[in-house]
Design a protein around this motif. Sequence first.
Motif, PDB file in Angstrom:
ATOM      1  N   ASN A   1      -2.870  14.847 -16.445  1.00  0.00           N
ATOM      2  CA  ASN A   1      -1.962  14.312 -15.427  1.00  0.00           C
ATOM      3  C   ASN A   1      -1.936  15.203 -14.179  1.00  0.00           C
ATOM      4  O   ASN A   1      -0.886  15.652 -13.719  1.00  0.00           O
ATOM      5  N   LEU A   2      -3.115  15.476 -13.627  1.00  0.00           N
ATOM      6  CA  LEU A   2      -3.253  16.301 -12.433  1.00  0.00           C
ATOM      7  C   LEU A   2      -3.901  15.489 -11.322  1.00  0.00           C
ATOM      8  O   LEU A   2      -4.579  14.491 -11.577  1.00  0.00           O
ATOM      9  N   VAL A   3      -3.706  15.937 -10.080  1.00  0.00           N
ATOM     10  CA  VAL A   3      -4.504  15.367  -8.997  1.00  0.00           C
ATOM     11  C   VAL A   3      -5.906  15.949  -9.123  1.00  0.00           C
ATOM     12  O   VAL A   3      -6.108  17.019  -9.708  1.00  0.00           O
ATOM     13  N   LEU A   4      -6.881  15.267  -8.557  1.00  0.00           N
ATOM     14  CA  LEU A   4      -8.274  15.663  -8.774  1.00  0.00           C
ATOM     15  C   LEU A   4      -8.572  17.058  -8.223  1.00  0.00           C
ATOM     16  O   LEU A   4      -9.309  17.833  -8.825  1.00  0.00           O
ATOM     17  N   GLY A   5      -7.995  17.371  -7.063  1.00  0.00           N
ATOM     18  CA  GLY A   5      -8.240  18.685  -6.479  1.00  0.00           C
ATOM     19  C   GLY A   5      -7.817  19.811  -7.405  1.00  0.00           C
ATOM     20  O   GLY A   5      -8.545  20.784  -7.607  1.00  0.00           O
ATOM     21  N   LYS A   6      -6.643  19.673  -8.017  1.00  0.00           N
ATOM     22  CA  LYS A   6      -6.159  20.699  -8.935  1.00  0.00           C
ATOM     23  C   LYS A   6      -6.996  20.715 -10.211  1.00  0.00           C
ATOM     24  O   LYS A   6      -7.197  21.766 -10.831  1.00  0.00           O
ATOM     25  N   ALA A   7      -7.494  19.555 -10.610  1.00  0.00           N
ATOM     26  CA  ALA A   7      -8.308  19.478 -11.827  1.00  0.00           C
ATOM     27  C   ALA A   7      -9.611  20.261 -11.665  1.00  0.00           C
ATOM     28  O   ALA A   7      -9.992  21.024 -12.552  1.00  0.00           O
ATOM     29  N   VAL A   8     -10.316  20.083 -10.546  1.00  0.00           N
ATOM     30  CA  VAL A   8     -11.608  20.767 -10.381  1.00  0.00           C
ATOM     31  C   VAL A   8     -11.411  22.273 -10.271  1.00  0.00           C
ATOM     32  O   VAL A   8     -12.270  23.050 -10.703  1.00  0.00           O
ATOM     33  N   VAL A   9     -10.274  22.694  -9.710  1.00  0.00           N
ATOM     34  CA  VAL A   9      -9.981  24.126  -9.622  1.00  0.00           C
ATOM     35  C   VAL A   9      -9.635  24.676 -11.003  1.00  0.00           C
ATOM     36  O   VAL A   9     -10.128  25.729 -11.410  1.00  0.00           O
ATOM     37  N   SER A  10      -8.785  23.965 -11.753  1.00  0.00           N
ATOM     38  CA  SER A  10      -8.393  24.410 -13.095  1.00  0.00           C
ATOM     39  C   SER A  10      -9.589  24.493 -14.039  1.00  0.00           C
ATOM     40  O   SER A  10      -9.644  25.364 -14.902  1.00  0.00           O
ATOM     41  N   MET A  11     -10.559  23.600 -13.854  1.00  0.00           N
ATOM     42  CA  MET A  11     -11.751  23.609 -14.711  1.00  0.00           C
ATOM     43  C   MET A  11     -12.756  24.676 -14.292  1.00  0.00           C
ATOM     44  O   MET A  11     -13.726  24.933 -15.010  1.00  0.00           O
ATOM     45  N   GLY A  12     -12.536  25.287 -13.138  1.00  0.00           N
ATOM     46  CA  GLY A  12     -13.460  26.303 -12.658  1.00  0.00           C
ATOM     47  C   GLY A  12     -14.699  25.740 -11.989  1.00  0.00           C
ATOM     48  O   GLY A  12     -15.662  26.464 -11.739  1.00  0.00           O
ATOM     49  N   LEU A  13     -14.671  24.438 -11.655  1.00  0.00           N
ATOM     50  CA  LEU A  13     -15.836  23.827 -11.011  1.00  0.00           C
ATOM     51  C   LEU A  13     -15.915  24.205  -9.541  1.00  0.00           C
ATOM     52  O   LEU A  13     -17.006  24.331  -8.976  1.00  0.00           O
ATOM     53  N   VAL A  14     -14.740  24.374  -8.917  1.00  0.00           N
ATOM     54  CA  VAL A  14     -14.676  24.682  -7.487  1.00  0.00           C
ATOM     55  C   VAL A  14     -13.616  25.751  -7.265  1.00  0.00           C
ATOM     56  O   VAL A  14     -12.527  25.677  -7.853  1.00  0.00           O
ATOM     57  N   ALA A  15     -13.923  26.747  -6.447  1.00  0.00           N
ATOM     58  CA  ALA A  15     -12.923  27.752  -6.085  1.00  0.00           C
ATOM     59  C   ALA A  15     -11.896  27.114  -5.145  1.00  0.00           C
ATOM     60  O   ALA A  15     -12.235  26.251  -4.327  1.00  0.00           O
ATOM     61  N   GLU A  16     -10.632  27.543  -5.265  1.00  0.00           N
ATOM     62  CA  GLU A  16      -9.578  26.928  -4.461  1.00  0.00           C
ATOM     63  C   GLU A  16      -9.832  27.099  -2.963  1.00  0.00           C
ATOM     64  O   GLU A  16      -9.569  26.203  -2.168  1.00  0.00           O
ATOM     65  N   ARG A  17     -10.367  28.253  -2.566  1.00  0.00           N
ATOM     66  CA  ARG A  17     -10.649  28.472  -1.139  1.00  0.00           C
ATOM     67  C   ARG A  17     -11.699  27.484  -0.632  1.00  0.00           C
ATOM     68  O   ARG A  17     -11.603  26.974   0.490  1.00  0.00           O
ATOM     69  N   ASP A  18     -12.712  27.198  -1.472  1.00  0.00           N
ATOM     70  CA  ASP A  18     -13.745  26.241  -1.070  1.00  0.00           C
ATOM     71  C   ASP A  18     -13.173  24.834  -0.963  1.00  0.00           C
ATOM     72  O   ASP A  18     -13.522  24.066  -0.055  1.00  0.00           O
ATOM     73  N   LEU A  19     -12.270  24.483  -1.893  1.00  0.00           N
ATOM     74  CA  LEU A  19     -11.636  23.167  -1.838  1.00  0.00           C
ATOM     75  C   LEU A  19     -10.814  23.017  -0.566  1.00  0.00           C
ATOM     76  O   LEU A  19     -10.882  21.988   0.119  1.00  0.00           O
ATOM     77  N   LEU A  20     -10.039  24.052  -0.228  1.00  0.00           N
ATOM     78  CA  LEU A  20      -9.212  23.986   0.979  1.00  0.00           C
ATOM     79  C   LEU A  20     -10.072  23.891   2.240  1.00  0.00           C
ATOM     80  O   LEU A  20      -9.697  23.210   3.199  1.00  0.00           O
ATOM     81  N   LYS A  21     -11.219  24.565   2.229  1.00  0.00           N
ATOM     82  CA  LYS A  21     -12.102  24.492   3.400  1.00  0.00           C
ATOM     83  C   LYS A  21     -12.625  23.072   3.593  1.00  0.00           C
ATOM     84  O   LYS A  21     -12.649  22.552   4.716  1.00  0.00           O
ATOM     85  N   VAL A  22     -13.014  22.430   2.483  1.00  0.00           N
ATOM     86  CA  VAL A  22     -13.505  21.051   2.565  1.00  0.00           C
ATOM     87  C   VAL A  22     -12.405  20.119   3.076  1.00  0.00           C
ATOM     88  O   VAL A  22     -12.624  19.291   3.971  1.00  0.00           O
ATOM     89  N   LEU A  23     -11.200  20.262   2.506  1.00  0.00           N
ATOM     90  CA  LEU A  23     -10.085  19.415   2.937  1.00  0.00           C
ATOM     91  C   LEU A  23      -9.690  19.707   4.376  1.00  0.00           C
ATOM     92  O   LEU A  23      -9.389  18.790   5.145  1.00  0.00           O
ATOM     93  N   GLY A  24      -9.690  20.987   4.740  1.00  0.00           N
ATOM     94  CA  GLY A  24      -9.329  21.356   6.105  1.00  0.00           C
ATOM     95  C   GLY A  24     -10.296  20.801   7.130  1.00  0.00           C
ATOM     96  O   GLY A  24      -9.888  20.294   8.180  1.00  0.00           O
TER      97      GLY A  24
END
Length: 551
Positions: free
Chosen positions: A34-57
Amino acid sequence: MAAEKKQIGQLLLESGLINDAQLNEALAYQKENNLVLGKAVVSMGLVAERDLLKVLGDHLMLPSLDITKYNIQDEALMVVSEDFAREYSIIPLFLIENTLTIATADPMNIDVIDQLTRDTGMEIMLVLSIEMDIERSIDLYYRSTTSLAQSQAAGDDVRVVSREIHEDAEIIQVVDMLLFEAVNMGASDIHIEPRKNDARIRYRVDGVLQQYYSIPSESVSPMISRIKILADMDIAENRRPQDGRFHFSLKNVEVDLRCSTFPTPNGEKVVMRILDEAKGKIDLHKLGFEGEILNQWRKTIKTSNGILLVTGPTGSGKTTTLYATLNTLNSVAVNIMTVEDPIEYSLENINQSQVNVKAGLTFTSALRTMMRQDPDVILVGEMRDVDTIELAIRAALTGHLVFSTLHTNDAASTFTRLMDMGVDTYLVSSTVRAVLAQRLLRLLCPRCKKMVEKTDEIKKIVKVDEWPDYTSLHEPVGCIHCRNSGYVGRTGVFELLIPNQAIKDLIIKGADAGEIQEAAEAGGMYSLNQAAREYVLRGQTSIEEIMRVTL
């Protein structure tokens, strides 16, 4: 919601951070937890949070900000309640006329923006920031604002830490106040220590004891009796140590407390350990792992069998790391069982048991029984004796994944400790898949820390030949916001030793810890000292702190 998931997934695919298979895996994980996808990929270790924020930004044209280096306005904090900030993991930064700027790690959550707009009547501007940094800032700034208001209302000198509780205060109210304030400031332990003429009350905050109150001797006995009643202890017994536990609930605060009494010539000393269940549900990526170490640990814990050890002194965060790890592995398809002494936090859908020596339930006996319970993953709270270690090794050899802890100074010493306890070298080398050593470093208060000059003496301590471009050295000062300590919050520093063939050969030969350490570093292991020094170079902690913790 489906459109939102597709949008984030598409962005991650286009950026090359994940592939189609990983996206499908993340969608399944996101649905299950029951997570949003962004938090899921970070929790699974697939994507670093900083990289996710850069893509979204880049996609949303929003700026990113390191809020740990930003001085947040008190006026902005008054606009958004602490409860709202915690629930949605946002923090207000500054207020200009009718525009409120907030930091968020989830810019796709439009409902939060709409709610803030309705509640405040203001225009909301967004900046992106790491979720862990937002949570730490909430702890610092809201706690500081509350404490400052209380101190000013009471007419206290805001730089004085220790205060006196008067005789006429109601004992029940005093105990409630002590517990509430300890939880509010993030203390892990409360110490009540009788002296000849009074008693002092100390809180352990960020790993360091500080005195906050003194109480008259006439109030000590009633206060301890009140605590004993809450913890279901014998109030008439004061000649021998007792243990107990109780649940505390006041306003929005709900925690468990583990209590212990100890007789002294001046009366009973009481220590209460605060067990906040929220800490048992923390994600791995919020513990302070460097990116590559986190990726290696995530891969290692997915092995089908073997022993994984977390080491460090008492209070270094081993239990929190293990709980976060078990939460990562927890799923319908996995049977996870634990035996602990004691159970610190309750974990959903994980079968936890607690050592009870009087009833005959020890680590050894529990482990024997667990083997008949069809476990996939086993957590043994601590490797205390040879019998427990040998049973854990047997479990590992028969296809189970076993987690446990040891008290050693570093990862390399773990192997020599096991051998010193009488375990055969070939069993150690063939079953121990990885050792994670860790410490907790205090972080400098961003409101009062002071920059210091780069000197040759400091260069020797942090062991660099040339200063990196990002170097920014700071030292603690102390202010009302950090309760004059100079530090707010802690982060973990880690070294992960995964034995390669060269290290396994050294273990079989009975090599000492120094040789194993050299081989591990030669193989690319990032040491505890290296991890701690990076926090100094980035201006997040002080030289004194890494010397206190890692030397």
